[in-house]
Design a protein around this motif. Sequence first.
Motif, PDB file in Angstrom:
ATOM      1  N   UNK A  41      62.160  78.161  64.224  1.00  8.06           N
ATOM      2  CA  UNK A  41      61.978  79.199  63.214  1.00  8.06           C
ATOM      3  C   UNK A  41      60.534  79.253  62.740  1.00  8.06           C
ATOM      4  N   UNK A  42      59.972  78.095  62.429  1.00 10.06           N
ATOM      5  CA  UNK A  42      58.586  78.035  61.961  1.00 10.06           C
ATOM      6  C   UNK A  42      57.624  78.550  63.022  1.00 10.06           C
ATOM      7  N   UNK A  43      57.856  78.184  64.270  1.00  9.33           N
ATOM      8  CA  UNK A  43      56.964  78.612  65.349  1.00  9.33           C
ATOM      9  C   UNK A  43      56.983  80.121  65.534  1.00  9.33           C
ATOM     10  N   UNK A  44      58.070  80.764  65.102  1.00  6.53           N
ATOM     11  CA  UNK A  44      58.157  82.213  65.234  1.00  6.53           C
ATOM     12  C   UNK A  44      57.784  82.950  63.947  1.00  6.53           C
ATOM     13  N   UNK A  45      57.364  82.190  62.916  1.00  4.31           N
ATOM     14  CA  UNK A  45      56.865  82.823  61.709  1.00  4.31           C
ATOM     15  C   UNK A  45      57.864  82.960  60.588  1.00  4.31           C
ATOM     16  N   UNK A  46      59.004  82.251  60.666  1.00  3.43           N
ATOM     17  CA  UNK A  46      60.042  82.401  59.643  1.00  3.43           C
ATOM     18  C   UNK A  46      59.967  81.289  58.614  1.00  3.43           C
ATOM     19  N   UNK A  47      60.055  81.701  57.352  1.00  6.56           N
ATOM     20  CA  UNK A  47      59.990  80.762  56.237  1.00  6.56           C
ATOM     21  C   UNK A  47      61.368  80.351  55.744  1.00  6.56           C
ATOM     22  N   UNK A  48      62.386  81.177  56.033  1.00 10.30           N
ATOM     23  CA  UNK A  48      63.753  80.923  55.566  1.00 10.30           C
ATOM     24  C   UNK A  48      64.707  81.129  56.727  1.00 10.30           C
ATOM     25  N   UNK A  49      65.581  80.146  56.941  1.00 11.92           N
ATOM     26  CA  UNK A  49      66.610  80.240  57.964  1.00 11.92           C
ATOM     27  C   UNK A  49      67.970  80.321  57.277  1.00 11.92           C
ATOM     28  N   UNK A  50      68.704  81.383  57.583  1.00 11.25           N
ATOM     29  CA  UNK A  50      69.989  81.626  56.932  1.00 11.25           C
ATOM     30  C   UNK A  50      71.069  80.815  57.640  1.00 11.25           C
ATOM     31  N   UNK A  51      70.968  79.520  57.493  1.00  9.04           N
ATOM     32  CA  UNK A  51      71.848  78.589  58.192  1.00  9.04           C
ATOM     33  C   UNK A  51      72.789  77.939  57.191  1.00  9.04           C
ATOM     34  N   UNK A  52      73.445  76.855  57.604  1.00  6.78           N
ATOM     35  CA  UNK A  52      74.212  76.034  56.685  1.00  6.78           C
ATOM     36  C   UNK A  52      75.592  76.550  56.346  1.00  6.78           C
ATOM     37  N   UNK A  53      76.392  76.945  57.352  1.00  8.82           N
ATOM     38  CA  UNK A  53      77.759  77.383  57.102  1.00  8.82           C
ATOM     39  C   UNK A  53      78.627  76.237  56.609  1.00  8.82           C
ATOM     40  N   UNK A  54      79.072  76.291  55.354  1.00  8.77           N
ATOM     41  CA  UNK A  54      79.813  75.179  54.752  1.00  8.77           C
ATOM     42  C   UNK A  54      81.224  75.567  54.328  1.00  8.77           C
ATOM     43  N   UNK A  55      81.703  76.734  54.759  1.00  9.43           N
ATOM     44  CA  UNK A  55      83.071  77.098  54.406  1.00  9.43           C
ATOM     45  C   UNK A  55      84.071  76.223  55.142  1.00  9.43           C
ATOM     46  N   UNK A  56      85.143  75.855  54.459  1.00 14.46           N
ATOM     47  CA  UNK A  56      86.225  75.158  55.132  1.00 14.46           C
ATOM     48  C   UNK A  56      86.998  76.140  56.001  1.00 14.46           C
ATOM     49  N   UNK A  57      87.508  75.643  57.112  1.00 14.22           N
ATOM     50  CA  UNK A  57      88.335  76.464  57.997  1.00 14.22           C
ATOM     51  C   UNK A  57      89.751  76.471  57.428  1.00 14.22           C
ATOM     52  N   UNK A  58      89.996  77.415  56.515  1.00 13.09           N
ATOM     53  CA  UNK A  58      91.324  77.552  55.912  1.00 13.09           C
ATOM     54  C   UNK A  58      92.245  78.372  56.804  1.00 13.09           C
ATOM     55  N   UNK A  59      91.715  79.395  57.424  1.00 10.94           N
ATOM     56  CA  UNK A  59      92.508  80.276  58.285  1.00 10.94           C
ATOM     57  C   UNK A  59      92.196  79.943  59.736  1.00 10.94           C
ATOM     58  N   UNK A  60      93.174  79.436  60.464  1.00  8.70           N
ATOM     59  CA  UNK A  60      92.944  79.080  61.866  1.00  8.70           C
ATOM     60  C   UNK A  60      92.516  80.280  62.689  1.00  8.70           C
ATOM     61  N   UNK A  61      92.799  81.490  62.203  1.00  9.83           N
ATOM     62  CA  UNK A  61      92.484  82.713  62.931  1.00  9.83           C
ATOM     63  C   UNK A  61      91.138  83.314  62.533  1.00  9.83           C
ATOM     64  N   UNK A  62      90.405  82.668  61.636  1.00  6.35           N
ATOM     65  CA  UNK A  62      89.187  83.253  61.084  1.00  6.35           C
ATOM     66  C   UNK A  62      88.146  83.600  62.128  1.00  6.35           C
TER      67      UNK A  62
END
Length: 733
Positions: free
Chosen positions: A127-148
């Motif tokens: 990300x930094x090498x391509x010029x990005x200061x913020x990465x919209x990462x970090x998915x922390x939702x629990x898998x409540x719905x097996x079909x999600x």
Amino acid sequence: MTRRQEHEAIDRPWSDIDLTPDERADLVVEAMSEDEKFAWISGPIAIPIPGHAPLPDEALGSAAYYPAIERLGIPAIQQSDASLGVTNPGGIRSGAEATALPSSLLLGATFDVDTARATGALVGRQARAQGFAVQLAGGANLVREATGGRNFEYVSEDPLLTGKITGASVAGIQEQGVVSTVKHFTANGQETGRVLADSRIAEAAHRESDLLAFQIAIEDGQPGSVMPGYNLINGYWASENAHLINDILKGEWGYRGWVMSDWGATHSSEKAALAGLDVQSGADFDPEVYFAGPLREAVLEGRVPQSRIDDMVRRQLRELFRVGVLDNPPVPGGVLDIAGDNAFAQAAAERGLVLLKNDGDLLPAATGLSRVLVVGRHADTGVLAGGGSSAVTPAGTTSEPSGIDRTWADRVIHPSSPLEAIRAEAHATHVDFIDGTDTTRTLEAAARADLVVVFAEEWRAEGYDMQGVSLPDGQGDLIEAIAAVNPRTVVVIESGGAVSTPWARSVPAVIAAFYPGIGGAQAIAGVIFGRVNPSGHLPVTFPKSIDQLPRPEQLDPAATTSNPNQDIVGDIVEIDYDIEGSDVGYRWFAREGHYPDFPFGWGLSYTTFAFSGLTVTAHGPDLRVSGYLSNTGDRAGATVAQIYVARVNSDTADYVHRLAGFARVDLEPGETQPVDVVFEPRILASWNDTEGGFHLSGGNYEIRVGTHSLDEDGPTQRIELTAAPVPAAPSRH
């Protein structure tokens, strides 16, 4: 001191690196004009969209762009998606390269915080090498719905595993001088009608499950930003839920970063701002740019204090200073080691692949066979990837229409050919391919083969949930037919989440690969032919059928809007998460007495392991488990000591066994290593609404070391604990 340094010291006192991030942010805010402040609290998506405003010349083409404040020496802030790598939507940045990491579920299957941190560092570097200061990462939702539909972006169904893996990944990103987020805060369990879904959950259940996963991730990763989801929680949109944002996140947890909306998930100006939302992201997807004219008017009329606007900007600046973005801004054109990073992505996949079944030790398969048959729709060209804003498209990626009338509708195939990888590993005389669409031809070819490898696909995407948990398009029937003519059949499941496997009773060997990323095919072939000893463990439960789930009845995705980011169509639908409460995933199965196809934590190896010397010590609510893990087999491998706990009273558990600690250990043949695990005390405790905190109940607790959530054969010990409050974790942010 140079003339330039003297000028900066006088006019830009925030350039003094000896000041704290808070002090530096305060100085910048004091110097900013009102126009400059408002330019940073709302912004459109930074890719060209017909009918939308043209992009600024400086925008790289990504999720978002916030303009530079040149007179103050503040650079432009460019944001990119996502957890699985640096995306390039629509190929807008010509020639941009990125590594497609394994899906977050496969990362969760490693049970390895070190691998999570290293993959995060890879994303941060790119990300930094391509010029990005913020990465919209970090998915922390629990898998409540097996079909999600977005389950592949999340880590697991367990709050401890999710929090630890997500936190490590976020920390890895930020160590590279790029801000990371955690998302989607919170209880964002489904994609069907996601802007209409009202997640209903009691406070205690929420605290002990989804919120605990986010709390651990924030404590460990210290993300610069938190992103609420599209959904509502208990009647309030996530982006204007004051209880969650102001009371819990910023108040109780002491979070000092900024809260950004998801793209097109803002619903008001005054209400959202006062509830704690700091940035309206993707404002051109909303009916109105709420954090522009309407919010300025609210400030002028005294309905929103000026101090709130200053706080919105201050929080961003503080984190950008803290992580190092403003002192060393990312600049496009940095050097990338794509080959090296791709090799690491392959190694991460190898640590996460889960061997579900291996009857008769069919695997590892012998090399040098006469004829191997590879079956699967895309098995000649690549491996499946999930669709949506997280889809990374390295060079050679192909896509095809999915047949789904949704945003992010194309099915992405990463350029990692299972056919070619198997040819390289098998050293067979013939390695043939057939896509499986002609059943007669497929069965004739299968009958002649010494080994058949079937690649089963289940595709998911943002904005689209699965209907049911079975393999689509009759793949299960085809697998059973192939196994009937050739008992030496291996099935590799490429999926965005858990699937039911009734056909597995007919197949001797099954591998769960989820979406394995750019080196996925090589990792899979390595497991099949023994170069890799599988060591992954399921981060989600594989149910026998949809009837085992808390909410087996599903809405038809066709009934929701075709563009869930823009138009709210229909009535708000309440999703009752109090059915399972905090007993998400394997806890629900255990509580209800459902036996799944494959339980949480399940994973086989080509060697054997033993845990011995279980010792449990307690100091108040803090428990420590120690012992020894041994490799009792004849080849090197890795295993995970999974430590489960339940409070018991007269042999009846007050709650089902839950994961309270884990440790992944790599061992040579015959090697023994000590294991020392400190429990997360909030896993043992319950949330007390009256006193507003976690409290440990006194009584007997059973500690069990197992190979999966239902393993009752491992070492077990009981210990009596005294009732006590669990101290709040200190804010390290």
